[in-house]
Scaffold this motif. Structure first.
Motif, PDB file in Angstrom:
ATOM      1  N   ALA A   1      35.673  75.789  72.001  1.00 38.95           N
ATOM      2  CA  ALA A   1      34.712  74.733  72.309  1.00 38.95           C
ATOM      3  C   ALA A   1      33.349  75.392  72.470  1.00 38.95           C
ATOM      4  CB  ALA A   1      35.108  73.992  73.587  1.00 38.95           C
ATOM      5  N   GLY A   2      32.299  74.750  71.902  1.00 36.28           N
ATOM      6  CA  GLY A   2      31.016  75.414  72.051  1.00 36.28           C
ATOM      7  C   GLY A   2      29.859  74.701  71.390  1.00 36.28           C
ATOM      8  N   ILE A   3      28.706  75.295  71.608  1.00 36.37           N
ATOM      9  CA  ILE A   3      27.450  74.884  70.971  1.00 36.37           C
ATOM     10  C   ILE A   3      27.011  76.035  70.076  1.00 36.37           C
ATOM     11  CG2 ILE A   3      25.030  74.335  71.363  1.00 36.37           C
ATOM     12  CD1 ILE A   3      25.857  73.153  74.078  1.00 36.37           C
ATOM     13  N   ASP A   4      26.771  75.727  68.826  1.00 33.53           N
ATOM     14  CA  ASP A   4      26.341  76.741  67.860  1.00 33.53           C
ATOM     15  C   ASP A   4      25.054  76.254  67.200  1.00 33.53           C
ATOM     16  OD1 ASP A   4      26.034  78.728  66.039  1.00 33.53           O
ATOM     17  OD2 ASP A   4      27.895  78.348  64.941  1.00 33.53           O
ATOM     18  N   GLY A   5      23.937  76.561  67.841  1.00 33.25           N
ATOM     19  CA  GLY A   5      22.640  76.091  67.358  1.00 33.25           C
ATOM     20  C   GLY A   5      22.272  74.759  67.980  1.00 33.25           C
ATOM     21  N   ASP A   6      21.026  74.647  68.492  1.00 31.95           N
ATOM     22  CA  ASP A   6      20.629  73.463  69.258  1.00 31.95           C
ATOM     23  C   ASP A   6      19.584  72.606  68.545  1.00 31.95           C
ATOM     24  OD1 ASP A   6      18.632  75.315  69.457  1.00 31.95           O
ATOM     25  OD2 ASP A   6      18.431  75.203  71.635  1.00 31.95           O
TER      26      ASP A   6
ATOM     27  N   ALA B   1      35.063  79.722  74.695  1.00 30.15           N
ATOM     28  CA  ALA B   1      34.046  78.747  75.099  1.00 30.15           C
ATOM     29  C   ALA B   1      32.701  79.461  75.038  1.00 30.15           C
ATOM     30  CB  ALA B   1      34.316  78.223  76.507  1.00 30.15           C
ATOM     31  N   ASN B   2      31.731  78.888  74.292  1.00 29.55           N
ATOM     32  CA  ASN B   2      30.499  79.649  74.116  1.00 29.55           C
ATOM     33  C   ASN B   2      29.293  78.751  73.835  1.00 29.55           C
ATOM     34  OD1 ASN B   2      30.885  78.883  71.435  1.00 29.55           O
ATOM     35  ND2 ASN B   2      31.606  80.889  70.794  1.00 29.55           N
ATOM     36  N   ILE B   3      28.121  79.347  73.997  1.00 25.90           N
ATOM     37  CA  ILE B   3      26.842  78.793  73.557  1.00 25.90           C
ATOM     38  C   ILE B   3      26.181  79.870  72.700  1.00 25.90           C
ATOM     39  CG2 ILE B   3      24.576  77.946  74.235  1.00 25.90           C
ATOM     40  CD1 ILE B   3      25.791  76.935  76.821  1.00 25.90           C
ATOM     41  N   LEU B   4      25.900  79.531  71.453  1.00 22.56           N
ATOM     42  CA  LEU B   4      25.365  80.499  70.504  1.00 22.56           C
ATOM     43  C   LEU B   4      24.057  79.996  69.903  1.00 22.56           C
ATOM     44  CD1 LEU B   4      28.595  81.285  68.422  1.00 22.56           C
ATOM     45  CD2 LEU B   4      27.631  82.699  70.227  1.00 22.56           C
TER      46      LEU B   4
ATOM     47  N   VAL C   1      25.790  73.575  84.423  1.00 23.92           N
ATOM     48  CA  VAL C   1      26.213  74.040  83.103  1.00 23.92           C
ATOM     49  C   VAL C   1      27.432  74.928  83.329  1.00 23.92           C
ATOM     50  CG1 VAL C   1      25.639  75.379  81.057  1.00 23.92           C
ATOM     51  CG2 VAL C   1      23.876  73.978  82.152  1.00 23.92           C
ATOM     52  N   SER C   2      28.566  74.513  82.788  1.00 26.64           N
ATOM     53  CA  SER C   2      29.789  75.291  83.009  1.00 26.64           C
ATOM     54  C   SER C   2      30.487  75.578  81.693  1.00 26.64           C
ATOM     55  CB  SER C   2      30.748  74.549  83.948  1.00 26.64           C
ATOM     56  OG  SER C   2      31.221  73.358  83.367  1.00 26.64           O
ATOM     57  N   LEU C   3      30.909  76.826  81.550  1.00 29.15           N
ATOM     58  CA  LEU C   3      31.704  77.260  80.406  1.00 29.15           C
ATOM     59  C   LEU C   3      33.020  77.813  80.938  1.00 29.15           C
ATOM     60  CD1 LEU C   3      28.572  77.673  79.531  1.00 29.15           C
ATOM     61  CD2 LEU C   3      29.547  79.015  77.643  1.00 29.15           C
ATOM     62  N   LEU C   4      34.129  77.336  80.405  1.00 28.32           N
ATOM     63  CA  LEU C   4      35.445  77.796  80.836  1.00 28.32           C
ATOM     64  C   LEU C   4      36.343  78.005  79.636  1.00 28.32           C
ATOM     65  CD1 LEU C   4      37.675  78.342  82.971  1.00 28.32           C
ATOM     66  CD2 LEU C   4      38.161  75.875  82.926  1.00 28.32           C
ATOM     67  N   ALA C   5      36.900  79.210  79.537  1.00 28.16           N
ATOM     68  CA  ALA C   5      37.952  79.512  78.567  1.00 28.16           C
ATOM     69  C   ALA C   5      39.188  79.911  79.362  1.00 28.16           C
ATOM     70  CB  ALA C   5      37.531  80.641  77.635  1.00 28.16           C
ATOM     71  N   LYS C   6      40.289  79.183  79.155  1.00 24.78           N
ATOM     72  CA  LYS C   6      41.494  79.434  79.950  1.00 24.78           C
ATOM     73  C   LYS C   6      42.716  79.462  79.044  1.00 24.78           C
ATOM     74  CE  LYS C   6      43.946  78.012  84.127  1.00 24.78           C
ATOM     75  NZ  LYS C   6      43.964  77.077  85.276  1.00 24.78           N
ATOM     76  N   GLN C   7      43.465  80.537  79.179  1.00 23.49           N
ATOM     77  CA  GLN C   7      44.675  80.718  78.380  1.00 23.49           C
ATOM     78  C   GLN C   7      45.866  80.942  79.294  1.00 23.49           C
ATOM     79  OE1 GLN C   7      46.449  83.867  77.951  1.00 23.49           O
ATOM     80  NE2 GLN C   7      47.914  83.075  76.470  1.00 23.49           N
ATOM     81  N   ASP C   8      46.958  80.229  79.026  1.00 21.67           N
ATOM     82  CA  ASP C   8      48.184  80.348  79.821  1.00 21.67           C
ATOM     83  C   ASP C   8      49.359  80.465  78.854  1.00 21.67           C
ATOM     84  OD1 ASP C   8      50.299  80.194  81.542  1.00 21.67           O
ATOM     85  OD2 ASP C   8      49.629  78.411  82.604  1.00 21.67           O
TER      86      ASP C   8
ATOM     87  N   ALA D   1      34.555  83.771  77.195  1.00 19.38           N
ATOM     88  CA  ALA D   1      33.538  82.793  77.594  1.00 19.38           C
ATOM     89  C   ALA D   1      32.200  83.521  77.607  1.00 19.38           C
ATOM     90  CB  ALA D   1      33.864  82.209  78.959  1.00 19.38           C
ATOM     91  N   TYR D   2      31.221  83.005  76.850  1.00 16.95           N
ATOM     92  CA  TYR D   2      29.973  83.768  76.779  1.00 16.95           C
ATOM     93  C   TYR D   2      28.819  82.908  76.284  1.00 16.95           C
ATOM     94  CZ  TYR D   2      31.213  84.205  71.811  1.00 16.95           C
ATOM     95  OH  TYR D   2      31.554  83.950  70.511  1.00 16.95           O
ATOM     96  N   ILE D   3      27.617  83.409  76.589  1.00 17.09           N
ATOM     97  CA  ILE D   3      26.353  82.842  76.110  1.00 17.09           C
ATOM     98  C   ILE D   3      25.654  83.949  75.333  1.00 17.09           C
ATOM     99  CG2 ILE D   3      24.132  81.863  76.759  1.00 17.09           C
ATOM    100  CD1 ILE D   3      25.494  80.845  79.330  1.00 17.09           C
ATOM    101  N   ASP D   4      25.276  83.647  74.100  1.00 16.16           N
ATOM    102  CA  ASP D   4      24.717  84.689  73.238  1.00 16.16           C
ATOM    103  C   ASP D   4      23.480  84.141  72.509  1.00 16.16           C
ATOM    104  OD1 ASP D   4      24.221  86.848  71.639  1.00 16.16           O
ATOM    105  OD2 ASP D   4      26.258  87.025  70.859  1.00 16.16           O
TER     106      ASP D   4
END
Length: 433
Positions: A189-194, A252-255, A268-275, A316-319
């Motif tokens: 899930a993410g934003i890639d270019g605004d 989960a990211n914003i690029l 503003v929350s970013l969450l990546a969760k793996q189980d 999970a990252y912002i780049d």
């Protein structure tokens, strides 16, 4: 371009369910005043595979809402396989002169999610994305990708062979089980270019979660009995093998959002969760009895092997972006939980009785290979759990947190036992290992 008075939702859903049951039996008997032979086999197989993607996105667009309208981009995938594969063979032979009974039972199952073939890894993709787009939401912006995979497999085989004769009798019983359960899923899930105008909303949530579970139970059992006035020979062999694998990437990211991603009143929350969880129980049991007025020979062997593997990454990252929470928090969280619970048991027993000689041999072998983050027999492949900000500007009205959590555990119980009993009027030999 689109303007909406109220909520806007872009959703994609994938759901698949397989309930497979396969069973086979073979029953035979032979009787003769001379020589008698009874042989038969029961085999059952199952091949189950699920493929499919769920992708929701806003691309190359300008979107605005009014009247407290939320914008939601959501992708959801749910895949489940339930499989029962059972096989049994029962054979009996009775002869005044000679009697031979042979029984073979085999069960094989392949349960695959995200694979086109046993070795053809394709992956199931679950993606929610805002790409190269500007969003001006009067409510919240939620970008959510959620995946859940479940394989529940029961594979079992049994064989029974009984031979009786006035002179010589032989009974041979073989049972085998093989199960392969695999999951390959990529969730993001993410934003890639605004876009040209950036992205703004009351609050912004970007969340990618995956839950993958394999529950595998396999068992093989073989019983032989041979009775003869002179020589009784009995042989039973079992083998049970299970291979379980989960490969999961969660992101989960914003690029590349340099115009700006802004939460006006919330967080503003970013969450990546793996189980990922593998629960494997594999058992093998064999029992062999040989009795003869002169010689009694019994041989029993049981083996059980389980291979359990969990691989993947949680990021999970912002780049290369500018992110602002005017009055709230900015949080970036990667959370990974992987667990393997394995029980592997092999038991073998043999008993022989002869008026002159009795020979009994029993062998039991149990092996468990469990790994999280390392491909067995290949190059090391560490599970990556990472949260970070790179080449970005973060402005938080309240708290800023960047957190990576990893909890990996392996619980394995392996047991093997063998018992040999022998009795002979002259010589008795028993071997167990």
């Amino acid at each position: 371009d689109a303007d909406a008075a109220g909520n806007v939702a872009v959703t994609a859903t994938s759901s698949a369910f397989i309930d497979a049951r396969s069973a086979a039996t073979a029953v035979g008997a032979a009787a003769s005043g001379g020589a008698s032979l009874s042989a038969g086999g029961g085999g059952a197989t199952a091949y189950n595979t699920i493929l499919g993607d769920a992708k929701a996105y806003i691309e190359d667009s300008n979107l605005a809402t009014t009247l407290n309208g939320d914008v939601t981009v959501a992708a959801t995938s749910d895949a489940e396989i339930k499989a029962e594969v059972l096989a049994a063979a029962i054979q009996a032979a009775v002869g005044a002169d000679k009697a031979t009974a042979v029984a073979i039972g085999a069960a094989i199952a392949f349960n695959l999610i995200g694979f086109r073939g046993v070795s053809d890894r394709e992956g199931s993709f679950v993606q929610a994305t805002v790409r190269r787009s500007s969003v001006d939401a009067d409510g919240d912006l939620d970008i959510v990708a959620s995946s859940a995979q479940d394989i529940d497999a029961l594979v079992a085989a049994a064989s029974v062979a009984i031979g009786a004769s006035g002179q010589g009798s032989q009974a041979i019983s073989v049972a085998g089980v093989y199960a392969q359960n695999k999951v390959d899923v990529r969730t993001s899930a993410g934003i890639d270019g605004d876009g040209a105008s950036g992205i703004s909303a009351d609050g912004i949530k970007i969340e990618a979660t995956d839950t993958s579970t394999i529950s595998s139970v396999g068992g093989a059992a073989a019983i032989t009995a041979s009775f003869a006035g002179q020589s009784g020979i009995s042989v039973s062999v079992t083998a049970a093998v299970a291979q379980n694998e989960i490969f999961s990437t969660v992101t989960a990211n914003i690029l590349a959002s340099d115009t700006g991603v802004t939460a006006d009143t919330g967080d503003v929350s970013l969450l990546a969760k793996q189980d990922g969880t593998i629960q494997a129980t594999i058992a093998s049991a064999s029992l062999s009895i040989g009795a003869g007025g002169t010689n009694g020979i019994a041989v029993g062997g049981g083996g059980a092997v389980a291979t359990n593997l969990i691989l993947g990454s949680t990021l999970a990252y912002i780049d290369t972006s500018r992110v602002t929470s005017t009055a709230g928090d900015i949080s970036v969280t990667a959370d990974s939980l992987s667990e393997i619970d394995a029980l592997v048991v092999a038991i073998s027993g043999s008993a022989s009785f002869g008026g002159t000689t009795g020979v009994s041999v029993a062998l039991g072998v149990a092996v468990a290979l469990n790994s999280i983050g390392v491909t067995l027999g290949e190059t090391k492949q560490t599970n990556v759990v990472s949260a970070y900000s790179r080449n970005s500007r973060l402005n938080a009205g309240d708290a800023l947190s960047i957190t990576a959590l990893s909890d990996q555990s392996i619980n394995s119980t392996v047991a093997a036992g063998a018992v040999g009993l022998s009795g002979g009027g002259t010589t008795g030999v028993a071997v167990g290992g």
